[in-house]
Write an enzyme that holds these catalytic residues in place. Structure first.
Site, short mmCIF file in Angstrom:
data_model
loop_
_atom_site.label_atom_id
_atom_site.label_comp_id
_atom_site.label_asym_id
_atom_site.label_seq_id
_atom_site.Cartn_x
_atom_site.Cartn_y
_atom_site.Cartn_z
CG ASN A 215 -10.69 -30.84 -53.97
OD1 ASN A 215 -9.65 -31.45 -54.25
ND2 ASN A 215 -11.80 -30.97 -54.68
CG ASP A 284 -19.20 -32.95 -53.34
OD1 ASP A 284 -19.34 -33.84 -54.20
OD2 ASP A 284 -18.50 -33.10 -52.32
CE LYS A 294 -9.25 -10.16 -60.47
NZ LYS A 294 -7.94 -9.58 -60.21
N PRO A 310 -22.84 -32.51 -61.01
CG PRO A 310 -22.32 -32.97 -63.24
CD PRO A 310 -22.34 -31.88 -62.23
CG ASP A 311 -22.71 -38.53 -57.13
OD1 ASP A 311 -21.72 -39.14 -57.59
OD2 ASP A 311 -23.10 -38.65 -55.97
CG PHE A 329 -10.31 -43.41 -54.03
CD1 PHE A 329 -10.21 -44.16 -55.18
CD2 PHE A 329 -9.24 -43.42 -53.13
CE1 PHE A 329 -9.07 -44.91 -55.44
CE2 PHE A 329 -8.11 -44.16 -53.39
CZ PHE A 329 -8.02 -44.91 -54.55
CE LYS A 343 -19.04 -40.41 -49.32
NZ LYS A 343 -17.82 -39.68 -49.05
CE LYS A 347 -21.56 -41.14 -53.98
NZ LYS A 347 -20.98 -39.91 -54.43
O1 C5P Z 1 -16.72 -36.78 -52.35
P1 C5P Z 1 -17.13 -38.18 -51.95
O2 C5P Z 1 -16.36 -38.71 -50.79
O3 C5P Z 1 -18.60 -38.37 -51.83
O4 C5P Z 1 -16.67 -39.09 -53.18
C1 C5P Z 1 -16.97 -40.45 -53.21
C2 C5P Z 1 -16.77 -40.98 -54.61
O5 C5P Z 1 -17.66 -40.31 -55.49
C3 C5P Z 1 -15.37 -40.74 -55.18
O6 C5P Z 1 -15.05 -41.88 -55.94
C4 C5P Z 1 -15.55 -39.51 -56.07
O7 C5P Z 1 -14.64 -39.50 -57.13
C5 C5P Z 1 -16.98 -39.68 -56.55
N1 C5P Z 1 -17.71 -38.42 -56.81
C6 C5P Z 1 -18.24 -38.20 -58.07
N2 C5P Z 1 -18.97 -37.07 -58.31
C7 C5P Z 1 -19.17 -36.15 -57.34
C8 C5P Z 1 -18.65 -36.37 -56.05
C9 C5P Z 1 -17.91 -37.50 -55.83
O8 C5P Z 1 -18.05 -39.03 -58.95
N3 C5P Z 1 -19.88 -35.07 -57.62
#
Ligand code: C5P
Length: 402
Positions: A215, A284, A294, A310-311, A329, A343, A347
């Site tokens: 991104n 994500d 390649k 992973p989140d 954020f 969120k 979270k």
């Molecule tokens: O992408 P998103 O808006 O859901 O991100 C919300 C928060 O979650 C941000 O603080 C981002 O750094 C975190 N995040 C994360 N792991 C991910 C996706 C997002 O820690 N896989």
């Protein structure tokens, strides 16, 4: 750099080759709307002239020659000392450093220091041998033990004496960031003793050694948070995805590429952190398979099987201890508040900064940003567009009240 508009910045220029770089500081401050006054020591005039500084600041530069020519019928050092909101001394030479450490005043610059009360930002610059002298280091430590003195640099690099080592003056951008911070905080160091862990930048998930899912995040928001926290006295670790900027002197950097690497770095540092800010734009998803060579164009798949990454912040939320504060954020288009609140809750965050990425002057790559801060007590604060450094300070102010 809105914060600079109309603010009174005094610059004391010492006798070192880095004086030429201070011209850029003067010029940038003036262009950002600050009122700039400058004092040149006698030795500094071997490197740059009063005319250079006068022209860039649009105000006559002060030298020892004019020491006894009063301004508004008052002595110059008193008038300037009382006028300044922030006093920057750059380059700070071994001689001026020694004088300041001992309260000596034998020229306009050092007299003005004693006649002022504002925070003073010191940017030392000298040959490595000189910088590392026990006597210089002793003076430096003594000076920094006084609350009003703040430092930026010195860094390491190629010096004018052809030596590679420490003693290189901080870059103009770093000096300017430190000035902005001092104008915001007034010199308050409210994060001394705190360990702050920040993630930033856009992670990359490679399909093969060349192509990746990513991104446009540049990581500038997290960089600004690291600077702001460091300027407020924190011990800062910055876990960052690939970036084009340099990590400021004094910040511990851990470079990563993928979400999995970021997860590992964040989990490793997390137990020691008091405040964790997850500013990274984590990709994500990732390609389900990685090709070590390649892929030739004709072997590229027409559709790509994907897997979630992973989140990270959710995992940190699970592990959070009562003394830790976890901030996220939420980069959003459209309604930014509702998804951010969701969120925050899901979270287990203490606060979240919702920022629009569909507005001019905000979001990815921009030097400015705007946001709505929300916390788990129902507080909501809206910050209108400002520099990312200023937004970082507003966020730290908001978190302080948690
Ligand atoms: O992408 P998103 O808006 O859901 O991100 C919300 C928060 O979650 C941000 O603080 C981002 O750094 C975190 N995040 C994360 N792991 C991910 C996706 C997002 O820690 N896989």
């Amino acid at each position: 750099m809105q914060i600079l508009r109309g603010r009174r910045v005094l610059i004391g220029i010492g006798g070192g080759i880095a004086a030429y770089k201070v011209c850029e500081v003067v010029s940038t401050l003036f262009k950002a709307g600050a009122k700039v006054r400058a004092i040149l020591t006698e030795a500094s005039q071997e490197f740059i002239t009063p005319l250079t500084v006068t022209t860039l600041s649009r105000h006559p530069a002060y030298t020892d020659e004019g020491f006894w020519q009063p301004i508004h019928d008052r002595p110059v050092h008193i008038e300037l000392g009382e006028w300044a909101e922030v006093f920057v001394i750059a380059p700070l030479t071994a001689n001026t450093l020694g004088k300041l450490a001992h309260g000596l005043a034998d020229n306009l610059l050092t007299n003005t220091v004693l006649a002022s009360e504002c925070p003073i930002l010191l940017a030392p610059a000298m040959n490595t041998q000189m910088w590392e002298q026990l006597s210089v280091q002793r003076n430096w430590q003594q000076l920094l033990s006084e609350q009003r003195y703040h430092s930026v640099g010195p860094g390491a690099g190629l010096l004018a004496c052809d030596r590679v080592g420490s003693g290189r003056m901080a870059e103009p951008a770093e000096i300017l960031a430190a000035v902005e911070s001092l104008l915001h905080t007034g010199g308050k160091q409210d994060l001394v003793g705190k360990r702050v862990l920040i993630s930033t930048g856009g992670t990359r998930e490679y399909l093969d050694p060349v192509r990746f899912i990513g991104n446009p995040s540049t990581g500038k928001m997290g960089l600004a948070l690291a600077q702001a926290a460091m300027h407020r006295g924190a011990n800062v670790t910055l876990v960052h995805a690939p970036a084009t900027w340099e990590v400021p002197e004094g910040v511990r950097a851990i470079p990563v590429v993928s979400a999995a690497q970021m997860q590992q770095a964040m989990l490793g540092c997390f137990p020691d952190a008091d405040l964790i800010v997850m500013a990274a734009a984590v990709a994500d998803i990732k390609p389900a398979e990685y090709a070590t060579e390649k892929l030739p164009k004709k072997l590229l798949p027409t559709s790509l099987p994907l897997e979630p990454v992973p989140d990270i912040v959710a995992e940190l939320g699970q592990r959070k201890q009562p003394h830790q504060r976890l901030i996220g954020f939420a980069a959003q288009t459209g309604d930014i508040v509702k998804p951010a609140l969701q969120k925050l809750k899901e979270k287990k965050l203490d606060a979240i900064a919702a920022n629009p990425i569909d507005q001019p002057d905000a979001g990815f790559g921009s030097d400015t940003n705007q946001a709505i801060f929300l916390d788990n007590q129902g507080r909501q604060v809206e910050i209108s567009p400002c520099s990312k450094l200023q937004l970082a300070h507003h966020l730290l102010d908001f978190i302080n009240a948690l």
